[in-house]
Every structure is written in C-alpha cells, then in structure tokens.
Enzyme design. Structure first.
Site, PDB file in Angstrom:
ATOM      1  N   HIS A 155      -7.001   0.178  -6.722  1.00  0.00           N
ATOM      2  CA  HIS A 155      -6.431  -1.142  -6.419  1.00  0.00           C
ATOM      3  C   HIS A 155      -5.727  -1.206  -5.060  1.00  0.00           C
ATOM      4  CE1 HIS A 155      -2.417  -0.391  -8.835  1.00  0.00           C
ATOM      5  NE2 HIS A 155      -2.641   0.547  -7.969  1.00  0.00           N
ATOM      6  N   GLU A 156      -5.414  -2.403  -4.632  1.00  0.00           N
ATOM      7  CA  GLU A 156      -4.866  -2.673  -3.284  1.00  0.00           C
ATOM      8  C   GLU A 156      -5.791  -2.158  -2.183  1.00  0.00           C
ATOM      9  OE1 GLU A 156      -2.377  -4.531  -2.587  1.00  0.00           O
ATOM     10  OE2 GLU A 156      -1.412  -4.719  -4.534  1.00  0.00           O
ATOM     11  N   GLY A 157      -7.093  -2.320  -2.393  1.00  0.00           N
ATOM     12  CA  GLY A 157      -8.077  -1.827  -1.430  1.00  0.00           C
ATOM     13  C   GLY A 157      -8.497  -0.429  -1.822  1.00  0.00           C
ATOM     14  N   ARG A 172       0.824  -1.214   0.000  1.00  0.00           N
ATOM     15  CA  ARG A 172       0.000   0.000   0.000  1.00  0.00           C
ATOM     16  C   ARG A 172       0.855   1.260   0.000  1.00  0.00           C
ATOM     17  NH1 ARG A 172      -5.240  -2.228   3.539  1.00  0.00           N
ATOM     18  NH2 ARG A 172      -6.104  -3.307   1.714  1.00  0.00           N
ATOM     19  N   GLN A 210      -9.857   1.906   2.531  1.00  0.00           N
ATOM     20  CA  GLN A 210      -8.755   2.458   3.338  1.00  0.00           C
ATOM     21  C   GLN A 210      -9.301   3.358   4.440  1.00  0.00           C
ATOM     22  OE1 GLN A 210      -5.621   1.464   2.752  1.00  0.00           O
ATOM     23  NE2 GLN A 210      -6.313   0.325   0.959  1.00  0.00           N
TER      24      GLN A 210
END
Lengths: 599, 599
Positions: free
Chosen positions: A441-443, A299, A448
């Site tokens: 992306h990546e959450g 992240r 978040q």
C-alpha cells in the site's frame, strides 16, 4: 515466557538523541517551547498507553475482525477505548500547530511515538493516523472554513478521516480513476463513483468521518492532470459546526485481509442517490499534487510501520531464544549435558542478527527521514532545500526497503520459534501477516523503485543523491580514526562510490533513450541504495554508541552489541550490492526481453 | 478471472520424460509392468481428482479449521470425501509393492502425482501421505505380523498413520525426548509420554490410526542412541485383524496454525491410564535410524510440497498478470491510451520470472531427487551406491532451498496481485501462509544446512559432492556446443568449481578444529549449493526444451520461455553465490562472535 518489551529504549534514545539531536530541533521557533525532557516524557507516555491500551487487544482484534451488520461496521470495543486514551493523552493533536489546538511536536517525536503504538498493535493506529494525515493536509491546503469545520474536530479527537484514492479498476494507476465531481448550483460539488481499499472507511466511532476523495471534475484534462481533491464528510456539517444529515456515502462491502484485521478496510460508494456533497480543496486539477505533498509523511509512516512490525517480531524472538532450550553445540554433543538456550546456536544468532540489522537499521533511517521533515519545514533556506531534496530521495527507500526487509525479519522471527512460531498462540505469525501489506500500500514497492531511479535520483541534477553521498562521507570521516570502525568506514565509502557510479551510468543510458531497459532494473537499484543507506545507519549507530559508552560505562555491552551488529551487516549483507549494481550498470534485459508467449 | 490450471503439463512432461527419462525406469524389474502411457494416465488421473476433489475445498478447509468437540476432531466432510476418491483411484497404494496390494509405481511418478494434489490443496494430502510414509517404514522394518496388522490396512485405505517424534520441550532436539516404553509381561510395551505437532494425529476418518512413536526403553543409553520405534495404534487390533479396544492415547489439544489449517495438528498424550499398548519395530535403540531411513523421502516430500505451494501462487499470479490492466510504460504515458496488462510491466515480469525460476527449478530438482530414490533402490550396485550418495547430498537442499525460495515465490505472487493479493478472497495469501511451515517442519532449514555442510558434503570423502559436480559437468558439456546455451554452461562450470573450492576450504578448516565457526556459515553454504543446483536445472531444462522443440515445432515458444527463464536465473540469481562462497571460505565469525549480552 515472560512478557517482552515493545521497545529497547537504549536504542531509541541513541537514535533520537545521540544521532539525530532531537533537542536541537528546539532551536526552531516552532519547537522552542519543547525540550529533551518533554520529548522523553511524551515517548514515556506513548509507551505506557501502547502497553496498556493497544497491546492487550492486538490479538483479539485479529481474531475478531470488523463485521458489517445492517450496513454498519461493528468493531471490538477495545479499539474505541484505546483511541479515547490516545486522543485524551494528546496524540491526536501531537503534530498539529498550537494555533489549531495542537501540541506542535516535531515530526521526529511524533514518528517515535507512533512507532510504539505500531508495535503494540498494527491495526488500531490506522484510525487516528489516517485522520491525522487528513488534518495535516487540510492544515496546508484547506480554506479557513474547511479547517474550522473539518480539521479542528479531527485534532480535537471528535472526527476521523480517510484518504480515498484507489478504485476497483485503478489501484496503482491513479490516472485512470473514474470518480466524477459535478459542480452544483450551491457552490459545492456532487460526487459519484466508488473507492476501494479505504482503510477506516466506515465505522461508528467519533462523530463523523472526513473522506479526502480524489475525483475528476467533468471536462477535466485526461490522466493525473485532471484529478481534484474533495472533502466528502460522512455526515454533512452545518455552518455552526453541528452535525447535519447523513451524506450519500455508502459502505458497499468490507475487504477481508490476511492481516491488520483490526483496521476495517472498505469499499465505498459515493452518490448512488446523486446526493453526495463534496467540497473542493484548493484549486481544481491539483488534487494529486496535494496528495503527494502529504505522501512523503505517509510513506515514511508506512516504512516505519513495517519497521515496527519487524521490531515486534525481533524483540519477541530474541526473548524466546534466550529462554527456550534445545540441542547442543555441534562439537559438544554429550546428551547428558543440559540443552542450550537456542540463542547459543550460531544459526539462531544469525537469524536474530539479521532481524536486528534490518529493523534497527531501518528504524534509524526512518527516524532520520522524519527529522528531515522537521528541518525541511523549519530550517533556514539552505537547510530547507537540502533537507527536502534528501528527503525526496530517501522517502521511497524508507517505504520500500523497510517493508521488503522488515517483512523478511518477521519471517525469521517465525523461524526462530519453529513450530510454535507457526501457531496463532504466539504473536510472531501475526506480525508477519500484519506486515505483508506494507510492500503493497501507499504505492507498491515496484512503484517506489521506479520513483527512486526514474525520478528522485535524477531530479535537480541528482542533488538528493549528492547530499546523501556527502552525509555518508561525513559519517565515514568521523569514524575512520576509530580503529574498530575504520574498516566499515572504508567499506561504506566504496559502497557510496558504487552508488554514484551506478547512478551516473543509469542516467547516461536513460539519456541515450534506454528508459525502459534501465527502469526494468529499478528494483535492483532500490536494493543497492537501500543497503548502502542501512550500512551508513549501522556505522553511525556503532559510532554513536561507542561515544555514548565512553561517557556512560554502563552502556558498554550495548555499544559492543551495536558494533557487532554493524560488523554483521557489513560482512553478510552489504557485499550483495556489487551484484545489484552490476545488474543496473549492465542494464540487464533478462526480464524485459522475456517474451510473454514464453510463460 | 478465469480459473487457472494446477499444472503446466508441458513443463512437467519435460522434466519427467525429456530430462529424467521416466520410462527408462521400466527397465528395472520392479517397474517392468509399467510404461510411459501408464505413467501419463496416472498423472492425468491425479490431475483430475486433484481438480475435482481437492481444489474445491481448499479455501473452505482454511476457513473452517478442525475443531475439538467432546474430545473428538471434527473436520469438514469434503476432506473424507476427497480421500475416498484418492484411495479408490489407487493413490494410497501407488508406491507399495504389488505383493502388498500396491501399484508398485516409481517414487518419481508417485512424487509427480503428489505434487498435483499439493497444489490443489496443501492440507488434505497430509492425511494419506503420512499414512503412506508409515506404511513405507513398516514395509522395510516391520515384522510380517506388523505388516499384516498395520501396514496392509493403510495400503487398503482403511487405516491412517502418523509420525510421532517431537515433544513440547523437544522439537529439533530429539535426543531429549522423554516418552518412555516399559516392557510388559505380555511381550509388548506400555508407552507413557506426550507428543507435540502431530499432524493428522487424531480424527474420525478410517477405522484406525497407526502412530509410529519414538520412545526410550527404560535403561536405554542417553541421547539419540537410546531411541526406539513403536507402533501405537489408536485402537488395538486383534490377532485376526479385527478392531479391538480403544488404546490409551488421548487427544490433549489442537495447535492452531497460520496455514495448512485443514490438516489437524495435535498434542497427544500416551498412557495417562498406564494402559497404552505399543509394539516395538525392529531392534531396540534403532528407532531414529529407522525414522531417518524414511526421512529422505519425507524431506523430498516437504521440499516438493513447498514447490507446489509456490507453483500454485505462480500460476495464479501469472494468469492475473495477463488479465489485470493497470498503468502504461514509463516512456509512453498518454492517459488516453488503454491501460496495459500488468505482465507488460518489466517489474511485474521480473516478479513472475523470479517465481518461475524458483518453482520450476526446484520442481526439477525435487523430481530429480525422487528419481534417485528409484535408482537407489532398483539399480545395479554402482547405480545404487551413486544414487544414494548423491541423494543424501541433495535431500537437505531439496528440503531447505525449495522451502526458502518457494516461500519467496509466494510472497511475490501476493505482490503481483497488489491489494487483492492481500485479501482472503484471492488464493495467493493462503498459498503463502500454507507454505510458511515448510522451512520449519521435518527438520528446520537451519538443521538441514548443518546436515549438508557438517555431514553430507563431507561423508565418504565427499563422494556425493563429486557425483554432483560430475553430473553438472556432463550437463555443461552437452550444452556448450549450442551457441544459445554456451554462456550458461560456462557460468555453471565456474559455479561448480566454486562449490568444489569452497567445500575443500570448509573441510580443511573443520579438520583444523574450526567446527563451530565453519558450521556457523552453514546457511550460506546451503544457498551456494542450492543456487548452483538450480542453475544446473535451468541449463538442463533450457537444453531439453530446445531439443524437444526441434522435434516438435509447436513447442518453440515454450522452449524460448525456458531459455529466457534460464537467462534470467543466470543473470539475476546465480551471481549471488560469490558472496555466499566468500562467507564460507573466509569462515565469517560475525554471528558466532556476537556477544549474547550485546543483544
């Protein structure tokens, strides 16, 4: 227009050395062999390879996206060539341990180097960085044999790697993945299912691809507690490390993206022939925990990637604004006078300052977080605990704030160039398109924000937030005696106090059972903490630059620019936090209570 | 996913009929032949053609942008087919006077119809709308012969048209154009120069293209006071209206844009053979005034175009959010429970509400401005004066606020779709790319802000702003007795008072000579007035919807949705104006005083 640079090294040096004391990391045994000279030379090398091997094909890879031909991915050859240079220069092994064949550099220096590659080219670095992430995970959780067979070849630059989490019906909702792992009599597993959005998921570069795949072992608990992690290689690997038969993983399709077109994004099918071999990593049902262990670094990487796209747009539009002439001052309209460089127009300068405030602020925060990774691994017990607690809190901010606001920076870079900015002959529209993935992306950034307010701000009795407030206070205390900085120190103190009060109020309301209503305001809480952290970074930068210029008068203008950008951020950006804090404290229900039937 | 609609007619009807009393326009002689039924049927027809002829090739024209082959522009055939249907149904002549062969519809209804075509397809409408703008200009300023030879064929759908203002070195800075017009012994002019960013500048559709070209007659005064306007046809036209020889206008190149790829954007060269015939429109040196006379309508068109790209993204992401299932509530995580439609997640709902608040708010404002065009042309003397003064003030807001915030709406639509939103298989990324031009063209948003604060807010002793405040007050007075609306009426009153105070302060500082410093904050002033206007539109919509639902109970949920969106805007958006107003009132100098050497 003359060719703009990828980086303002004065700025990067200020962060790495004056603010974060990179060389101080060498007191840790792991980095004892290194020095500032080695760090700087490594960054020089990264800059050189980024300029020479990554930047030149950035546009070409946007115009010639990967094709699927006869079931195989065809990439432009410049990608493999760049990655060969990257690997040969040691950047594939930069972070790995010396005992594993790595350069054993700090995560901070790794991140700084990655940043330069990312500005040069948003897509090509995806291949090695995903591979490196896979290797990092295996370094911690893999068995010795798994490390030998799958991690070492990545560090050596022979294998690539991926992270296979999402499925077509389960993107954010990993609890609902359907990929199944069935124990086999050979001691391994057979994997069946499909995975979506897999970057670098298939290609012909290197000798093999190591997929790290989340799957559920039959009979596992429902939800995230039943997810395990498997190594699924594209080609099986024999005991002696030689390449075996093709594994039953099939490229089922490519996703055609708005940007980052050079990094192939795939839909993969596992086990269509019931013969997809997978190897369990660590213990069953711990897969998500293993993935999340690596997630902090990932992240931060996404946040830094967003920063670097913003940085590319900023540096390009800055140079354009210095060279392009257009119009005159509003109080000086004599048409016989020469047109001004547009940087002279206050609103253009405003757009440059906004970009700069976001990207240099977020870069400082991202690299600060990267330094916490190093302190969190290598420091003494207190340092490790504190660094990790603070990093846990900052990670969603680095990911989400940076990708929200550095995308805004890219939008402004397009605007500075006007009509030219909207054409594909100039690079700013590509930076903008390339960056648009980072809030997703990546959450997603929404996730978040939930992670920040619902978990990170509250965990361990708010230890992470307390540490943040302490470090902000230390920065204020150091700055308040400088008359030029004192007003910002005072404003930052107030902002920090507002963050504290708002978090307390949110925690109280959550404790009273208003979980949903409080979390409905998570986005605003993210903006509140994010803007406060960036204000902190600006005070810190202005303060460090002033000290540096005192010792090195040639940097006086640079320091004046840092101070002016600090002033700009405190004047135009920071005051917005009052509104965001009020939404959180008042537990605004205007979104939550909107009836679905009212749409 | 099921096919989403182009328009929520309940919403459009509310604006046109309940708020703007479209049928009331029929009391003006010009529109006396029309009625609500005719207006509604015209909009029905526009919706049908937009659905059937414009929407189907929206993606195809993005994937197959215009090519230049042997010096000619090649377009996909669907564009011409759509335009034939458009013209045959009367939309090319919708706004023209009956005596010129037009349908003589109000600008309001014209704008509502255009809106539907714009959501269906951002690019294809550029061809007829530019032609219509050229015809409108000629209707006012052209000689009878010019109207016969160049305007009528546009209204008949035989000719296209363009606006040729910018040059490669002079985009925003029209004072510095270099195109020259030389008087010729035949009584006309010969044109020499080049023009950049010319939309629909060359193609093989229709019989001819009428370029309206800004140029300077040799010996003209410097700057904007020396600019004249010329008709420069692609083919010369004989006295009897038959087509003559090819004029000396050459397609020199195409610009390759980020979006709106279906509308060809050209670089044109005039008079390379010294034989480019041009015909002066009106008086010499009045060209910019003529262009600006039409600019209000053009800028409303750009603002509405931005709204409609935002609307397309909103409607698509709304439907997606109702159908896509993912995750569970934060306080209800049982993995055995079914996944929720993502519209149930508060943060997704927040993103939908933000989009809706921007696009429906800006659409109401844009159509309100369109109605002012009609009142400004057709009303009694007081109505004409007031409508024009108010329209002058609102035009830069409609252009700039709408394109800033409806672009933000498109960004949010992508976010709602997550990874899918980032792929070209889904339309939201195209809406986003298509919309990115709108803050740039027809005067950048920075220039709109300068126009608003430096000119429109101050002219005629602030008459436009006074009218705005009066109309806002009337809306507040009408709403304050409804308990559900009273808090918003109170908040809007405060916002209006803040606009008044801030403008007074800015005017005072300008009078004191601080022109540059005040105008350095023009962007913030734009946001202040824009958000206040949109708040007004939301109170007005909520109020009108409540009245409508009282008469028509089936619309109760619709009215509840309007009220909830009004609440959302007042809670999450409007309070930002305090910060913007403070920057203007305090005459923030943080951008102005940034030293260029500090970058």
């Amino acid at each position: 227009m003359s060719h703009p640079t990828l980086v303002d090294r004065r700025h990067l040096d200020l962060i790495l050395h004056d603010m974060l004391d990179a060389e101080g990391l060498c007191r840790y045994p792991r980095f004892a062999e290194h020095s500032r000279e080695i760090f700087d030379a490594t960054i020089d090398l990264a800059e050189q390879i980024a300029e020479q091997k990554f930047a030149p094909h950035n546009r070409k890879s946007d115009l010639n996206e990967p094709q699927m031909v006869d079931g195989k991915v065809v990439l432009i050859p410049e990608i493999e060539e760049a990655l060969r240079a990257f690997s040969e220069a040691g950047f594939m092994s930069i972070y790995a341990a010396a005992e594993d064949g790595g350069m054993q550099m700090p995560f901070l220096i790794t991140s700084a180097c990655d940043a330069l590659f990312a500005t040069a080219n948003a897509s090509t670095p995806a291949y090695p960085l995903l591979a490196r992430a896979a290797a990092n995970l295996l370094a911690v959780y893999g068995s010795e044999e798994q490390k030998r067979l799958f991690m070492r070849p990545i560090i050596e630059g022979r294998y690539y790697g991926t992270m296979c989490l999402s499925e077509p019906h389960a993107g954010s909702s990993l609890a609902d993945i359907k990929t199944v792992a069935t124990p086999h009599e050979d001691g391994g597993y057979r994997i069946t299912g499909s995975k979506m959005w897999i970057s670098a998921g298939d290609h012909e570069m290197g000798e093999n691809i190591v997929h790290l795949v989340l799957a559920k072992i039959a009979g596992a608990p429902a939800g995230v507690k039943g997810i395990s992690l498997f190594i699924v290689p594209r080609f099986r690997v024999n005991e002696d490390g030689s390449r075996g038969a093709r594994n039953d993983v099939r490229l089922a399709g490519l996703n055609h993206k708005m940007g980052q077109r050079g990094s192939v994004n795939t839909f993969l099918k596992f086990g269509e022939q019931d013969d997809c071999h997978g190897y369990l990593v660590g213990e069953p049902h711990q897969g998500l925990a293993y993935m999340f262990h690596m997630m902090n670094e990932e992240r931060i990487g996404v946040g830094m990637g967003a920063v670097q796209q913003g940085m590319g747009g900023y540096l390009y539009s800055l140079q354009y604004a210095r060279e392009r002439r257009q119009g005159r001052h509003p109080d000086q309209r004599d048409p016989a006078s020469p047109m001004l460089p547009i940087i002279e127009h206050a609103d253009v300068r405003r757009m440059l300052l906004q970009q700069r405030a976001y990207v240099e602020g977020a870069q400082a925060l991202g690299l600060y977080a990267a330094s916490l990774v190093d302190h969190g691994h290598e420091g003494d017990e207190t340092t490790r605990r504190e660094s990790t607690q603070l990093l846990d809190l900052l990670t969603p901010i680095v990911k989400a704030w940076s990708s929200d606001w550095c995308l805004k920076a890219n939008e402004l870079a397009v605007q500075v160039l006007g009509g030219y900015g909207y054409t594909r002959e100039y690079p700013v529209e590509q930076y903008y398109r390339d960056n648009r993935i980072n809030p997703i992306h990546e959450g997603t950034n929404g996730i978040q924000a939930l992670d920040l307010l619902g978990r990170k701000a509250m965990q361990a009795q708010g230890a992470g937030l307390k540490l943040l407030l302490q470090r902000i206070e230390a920065c204020c205390a150091a700055a308040e005696n400088d008359a030029a900085l004192a007003p910002y120190a005072a404003a930052l103190r107030e902002a920090a106090a507002l963050c504290a009060r708002t978090t307390l109020e949110a925690g109280k309301r959550i404790a009273e059972g208003e979980v949903r209503a409080v979390l409905a305001n998570a986005n605003w809480y993210m903006q509140l903490l994010g803007h406060t952290c960036i204000a902190w970074m600006w005070l810190w930068q202005a303060s460090a630059a002033a000290r540096r210029a005192a010792a090195q008068p040639a940097l006086a203008e640079f320091a004046a620019g840092k101070l002016a950008t600090c002033r700009f951020f405190f004047a135009t950006e920071l005051p917005q936090i009052e509104h965001w804090a009020r939404l959180v404290s008042d537990v605004d229900r205007s979104a939550l209570e909107m009836p679905e039937s009212g749409f």
